[in-house]
Motif scaffolding. Structure first.
Motif, PDB file in Angstrom:
ATOM      1  N   LEU A  83       0.825  -1.207   0.000  1.00 13.28           N
ATOM      2  CA  LEU A  83       0.000   0.000   0.000  1.00 13.28           C
ATOM      3  C   LEU A  83       0.859   1.256   0.000  1.00 13.28           C
ATOM      4  CD1 LEU A  83      -2.656  -1.259   2.556  1.00 13.28           C
ATOM      5  CD2 LEU A  83      -2.988  -0.951   0.091  1.00 13.28           C
ATOM      6  N   ALA A  84       1.956   1.233   0.734  1.00 14.98           N
ATOM      7  CA  ALA A  84       2.863   2.380   0.755  1.00 14.98           C
ATOM      8  C   ALA A  84       3.491   2.614  -0.614  1.00 14.98           C
ATOM      9  CB  ALA A  84       3.947   2.170   1.808  1.00 14.98           C
ATOM     10  N   ASN A  85       3.570   1.551  -1.420  1.00 20.35           N
ATOM     11  CA  ASN A  85       4.154   1.658  -2.765  1.00 20.35           C
ATOM     12  C   ASN A  85       3.103   1.925  -3.836  1.00 20.35           C
ATOM     13  OD1 ASN A  85       6.895   1.294  -2.081  1.00 20.35           O
ATOM     14  ND2 ASN A  85       6.597  -0.918  -1.899  1.00 20.35           N
ATOM     15  N   GLY A  86       1.910   2.329  -3.418  1.00 23.22           N
ATOM     16  CA  GLY A  86       0.938   2.825  -4.385  1.00 23.22           C
ATOM     17  C   GLY A  86      -0.268   1.967  -4.656  1.00 23.22           C
ATOM     18  N   ALA A  87      -0.376   0.786  -4.050  1.00 21.74           N
ATOM     19  CA  ALA A  87      -1.569  -0.035  -4.265  1.00 21.74           C
ATOM     20  C   ALA A  87      -2.780   0.652  -3.632  1.00 21.74           C
ATOM     21  CB  ALA A  87      -1.381  -1.423  -3.672  1.00 21.74           C
ATOM     22  N   ASN A  88      -3.928   0.503  -4.272  1.00 23.93           N
ATOM     23  CA  ASN A  88      -5.170   1.091  -3.753  1.00 23.93           C
ATOM     24  C   ASN A  88      -5.855   0.216  -2.729  1.00 23.93           C
ATOM     25  OD1 ASN A  88      -4.915   1.996  -6.840  1.00 23.93           O
ATOM     26  ND2 ASN A  88      -5.862   3.644  -5.657  1.00 23.93           N
ATOM     27  N   GLY A  89      -5.513  -1.066  -2.720  1.00 25.52           N
ATOM     28  CA  GLY A  89      -6.121  -1.983  -1.768  1.00 25.52           C
ATOM     29  C   GLY A  89      -5.440  -3.327  -1.828  1.00 25.52           C
ATOM     30  N   VAL A  90      -5.719  -4.157  -0.830  1.00 22.94           N
ATOM     31  CA  VAL A  90      -5.134  -5.491  -0.730  1.00 22.94           C
ATOM     32  C   VAL A  90      -6.248  -6.495  -0.502  1.00 22.94           C
ATOM     33  CG1 VAL A  90      -3.817  -7.005   0.835  1.00 22.94           C
ATOM     34  CG2 VAL A  90      -2.821  -4.849   0.045  1.00 22.94           C
ATOM     35  N   VAL A  91      -6.131  -7.647  -1.164  1.00 23.04           N
ATOM     36  CA  VAL A  91      -7.027  -8.782  -0.938  1.00 23.04           C
ATOM     37  C   VAL A  91      -6.197  -9.941  -0.413  1.00 23.04           C
ATOM     38  CG1 VAL A  91      -8.464 -10.540  -2.068  1.00 23.04           C
ATOM     39  CG2 VAL A  91      -8.763  -8.122  -2.640  1.00 23.04           C
ATOM     40  N   VAL A  92      -6.734 -10.634   0.574  1.00 24.03           N
ATOM     41  CA  VAL A  92      -6.104 -11.825   1.135  1.00 24.03           C
ATOM     42  C   VAL A  92      -7.039 -13.006   0.917  1.00 24.03           C
ATOM     43  CG1 VAL A  92      -5.225 -12.936   3.230  1.00 24.03           C
ATOM     44  CG2 VAL A  92      -4.900 -10.473   2.888  1.00 24.03           C
ATOM     45  N   THR A  93      -6.534 -14.072   0.290  1.00 28.92           N
ATOM     46  CA  THR A  93      -7.308 -15.297   0.149  1.00 28.92           C
ATOM     47  C   THR A  93      -6.753 -16.326   1.114  1.00 28.92           C
ATOM     48  OG1 THR A  93      -5.913 -16.209  -1.617  1.00 28.92           O
ATOM     49  CG2 THR A  93      -7.757 -14.818  -2.285  1.00 28.92           C
ATOM     50  N   GLN A  94      -7.646 -16.992   1.850  1.00 30.26           N
ATOM     51  CA  GLN A  94      -7.184 -17.952   2.842  1.00 30.26           C
ATOM     52  C   GLN A  94      -8.289 -18.932   3.188  1.00 30.26           C
ATOM     53  OE1 GLN A  94      -6.960 -15.410   6.751  1.00 30.26           O
ATOM     54  NE2 GLN A  94      -7.912 -17.394   7.210  1.00 30.26           N
ATOM     55  N   GLY A  95      -7.970 -19.915   4.023  1.00 32.37           N
ATOM     56  CA  GLY A  95      -8.947 -20.880   4.479  1.00 32.37           C
ATOM     57  C   GLY A  95      -9.956 -20.247   5.421  1.00 32.37           C
ATOM     58  N   THR A  96     -11.200 -20.689   5.323  1.00 33.43           N
ATOM     59  CA  THR A  96     -12.270 -20.060   6.106  1.00 33.43           C
ATOM     60  C   THR A  96     -12.266 -20.464   7.577  1.00 33.43           C
ATOM     61  OG1 THR A  96     -13.848 -21.824   5.586  1.00 33.43           O
ATOM     62  CG2 THR A  96     -13.757 -19.942   4.075  1.00 33.43           C
ATOM     63  N   ASP A  97     -11.548 -21.539   7.919  1.00 29.76           N
ATOM     64  CA  ASP A  97     -11.572 -22.011   9.309  1.00 29.76           C
ATOM     65  C   ASP A  97     -11.214 -20.915  10.303  1.00 29.76           C
ATOM     66  OD1 ASP A  97     -12.319 -24.549   8.588  1.00 29.76           O
ATOM     67  OD2 ASP A  97     -10.343 -25.458   8.863  1.00 29.76           O
ATOM     68  N   THR A  98     -10.289 -20.043   9.921  1.00 34.13           N
ATOM     69  CA  THR A  98      -9.775 -19.054  10.871  1.00 34.13           C
ATOM     70  C   THR A  98      -9.984 -17.609  10.428  1.00 34.13           C
ATOM     71  OG1 THR A  98      -7.587 -19.377   9.861  1.00 34.13           O
ATOM     72  CG2 THR A  98      -8.053 -20.580  11.897  1.00 34.13           C
ATOM     73  N   ILE A  99     -10.797 -17.378   9.426  1.00 32.90           N
ATOM     74  CA  ILE A  99     -10.965 -16.016   8.906  1.00 32.90           C
ATOM     75  C   ILE A  99     -11.448 -15.053   9.988  1.00 32.90           C
ATOM     76  CG2 ILE A  99     -12.575 -14.619   7.512  1.00 32.90           C
ATOM     77  CD1 ILE A  99     -11.999 -16.379   5.158  1.00 32.90           C
ATOM     78  N   GLU A 100     -12.391 -15.471  10.836  1.00 33.52           N
ATOM     79  CA  GLU A 100     -12.907 -14.523  11.815  1.00 33.52           C
ATOM     80  C   GLU A 100     -11.831 -14.092  12.805  1.00 33.52           C
ATOM     81  OE1 GLU A 100     -15.877 -16.351  14.598  1.00 33.52           O
ATOM     82  OE2 GLU A 100     -15.424 -18.134  13.408  1.00 33.52           O
ATOM     83  N   GLU A 101     -10.782 -14.911  12.973  1.00 35.41           N
ATOM     84  CA  GLU A 101      -9.695 -14.554  13.869  1.00 35.41           C
ATOM     85  C   GLU A 101      -8.576 -13.812  13.143  1.00 35.41           C
ATOM     86  OE1 GLU A 101      -9.067 -18.064  16.825  1.00 35.41           O
ATOM     87  OE2 GLU A 101     -10.307 -18.797  15.169  1.00 35.41           O
ATOM     88  N   THR A 102      -8.151 -14.322  11.987  1.00 32.58           N
ATOM     89  CA  THR A 102      -7.071 -13.647  11.259  1.00 32.58           C
ATOM     90  C   THR A 102      -7.505 -12.262  10.801  1.00 32.58           C
ATOM     91  OG1 THR A 102      -7.732 -14.654   9.148  1.00 32.58           O
ATOM     92  CG2 THR A 102      -6.094 -15.832  10.457  1.00 32.58           C
ATOM     93  N   ALA A 103      -8.754 -12.138  10.363  1.00 36.92           N
ATOM     94  CA  ALA A 103      -9.227 -10.828   9.898  1.00 36.92           C
ATOM     95  C   ALA A 103      -9.240  -9.824  11.035  1.00 36.92           C
ATOM     96  CB  ALA A 103     -10.614 -10.956   9.268  1.00 36.92           C
TER      97      ALA A 103
END
Length: 359
Positions: A83-103
């Motif tokens: 983001l500091a290098n100019g990206a407008n946003g970031v997407v993370v793809t991952q397993g759903t088992d832990t999304i509520e915690e990692t997010a």
């Protein structure tokens, strides 16, 4: 003659961590994470026509259940650099088992205004009706939108946009498993457009953790006729503890003395094991009630789900926060004290634009 200038297309960086969304099998049997992030992005129908520049990073290839606090801390640093290098946003793809915690951990550690969006899939790419491509497309549209700025980390699933602090996984197999039971979604992605119906009122972020620190934080779910010897065994081996109590924050009376002793040595957070709703602070007064436990030193979690409370407590301990700041941070994140009590700077997210959609 007049000249016209065209703004460059938004740029989104997609970080792949593995999970069901990236799983396949060369034998037709059980699946495991094998697909690259580039393969995931290449399989998304309509993405090439979205007018968004995409970069991909193969960051990890692990099941969601095997991700670690260190993985997510390092991901936060990599996303911040992008983001500091100019990206407008970031997407993370991952397993759903832990999304509520990692997010939620990403939400606590992500300080920049650009969107950080987490998504995944409930049906792997070998199955009919695999949901990964649609979820990736919606997540990328969200990450590219200016209306997702200053919302911290978002979870996008089944075209719904959820705040990381509120979302939870509610079903082990359903495609619309991610719900914000107390609040509902912040918005939706419709026809390639992010439509925000509401916004998080403020952002609560933490100082960066000390990567050398690995605080041990336990989670004990209270059950009928619970035995204090289990708590004794856990308490001797942890630096902090979350108790998922009955209802609004109750435990069986035999646990009371053990919890009071533990709270005198380590931070002990009192949350509710119910899927939705808060702990209370002064309604019940019997031994083992929320009021009794708070007087013994337990920290009420308010609206903070036990899984989120554990993530926050561990992040606080890893950041070497002092005991008073830990207690204040827990009660503030749980909505029991005003946001201004948060021990670190906060961002007030009152909307400044008349529209909450992208044209």
């Amino acid at each position: 003659m007049s000249s016209t200038s065209t703004a460059p297309p938004p740029r989104v960086v997609v970080f792949g961590l593995g999970g069901t969304i990236a799983m396949t099998s060369s034998t037709g049997g059980a699946v495991s994470p094998a697909l690259s992030t580039q393969q995931l992005v290449d399989a998304v129908p309509g993405l090439a026509d979205a007018g968004i520049d995409i970069e991909v990073v193969d960051f990890r290839r692990r099941p969601g259940a095997s991700l670690t606090i260190t993985d997510i801390t390092e991901l936060t640093a990599a996303a911040t650099d992008a983001l500091a290098n100019g990206a407008n946003g970031v997407v993370v793809t991952q397993g759903t088992d832990t999304i509520e915690e990692t997010a939620y951990l990403l939400d606590l550690l992500h300080h920049r205004p650009e969107p950080l969006v987490v998504t995944g899939a409930m049906r792997n790419p070998t199955l009919a009706g695999a949901d990964g491509p649609a979820n990736i497309l919606s997540a990328i549209h969200t990450a590219a939108s200016t209306h997702a700025r200053e919302q911290g980390c978002l979870v996008v699933f089944a075209d719904e946009v959820h705040a990381a602090r509120w979302v939870t996984k509610t079903h082990s197999t359903s495609g619309d498993t991610f719900r914000s039971l107390d609040t509902g979604p912040l918005g939706y992605v419709l026809e390639g457009t992010l439509r925000m119906l509401t916004r998080v009122p403020h952002r609560l972020t933490l100082p960066p953790p000390h990567l050398a620190e690995h605080a041990r934080v336990g989670l004990h779910t209270v059950t009928l006729d619970d035995d204090p010897t289990v708590l004794d065994a856990i308490g001797a081996r942890v630096d902090g503890l979350v108790i998922a109590g009955f209802g609004v924050g109750h435990v069986p009376e035999p646990l009371v003395d053990t919890l009071g002793t533990l709270a005198g040595r380590i931070p002990v957070v009192l949350a509710s094991r119910a899927p939705a709703g808060p702990t209370l602070t002064r309604t019940y007064g019997f031994p083992g009630s929320e009021q009794d436990l708070i007087t013994r030193g337990l920290i009420p979690a308010g609206w903070l789900h036990p899984y989120k409370a554990r993530i926050l407590l561990r992040a606080l301990l890893n950041a070497t926060a002092n005991p008073q700041d830990i207690a204040t941070a827990i009660t503030t994140a749980g909505g029991l004290t005003a946001p201004t009590a948060w021990p670190w700077p906060i961002t007030d997210n009152q909307p400044t634009e008349t529209s909450t959609t992208d044209a």
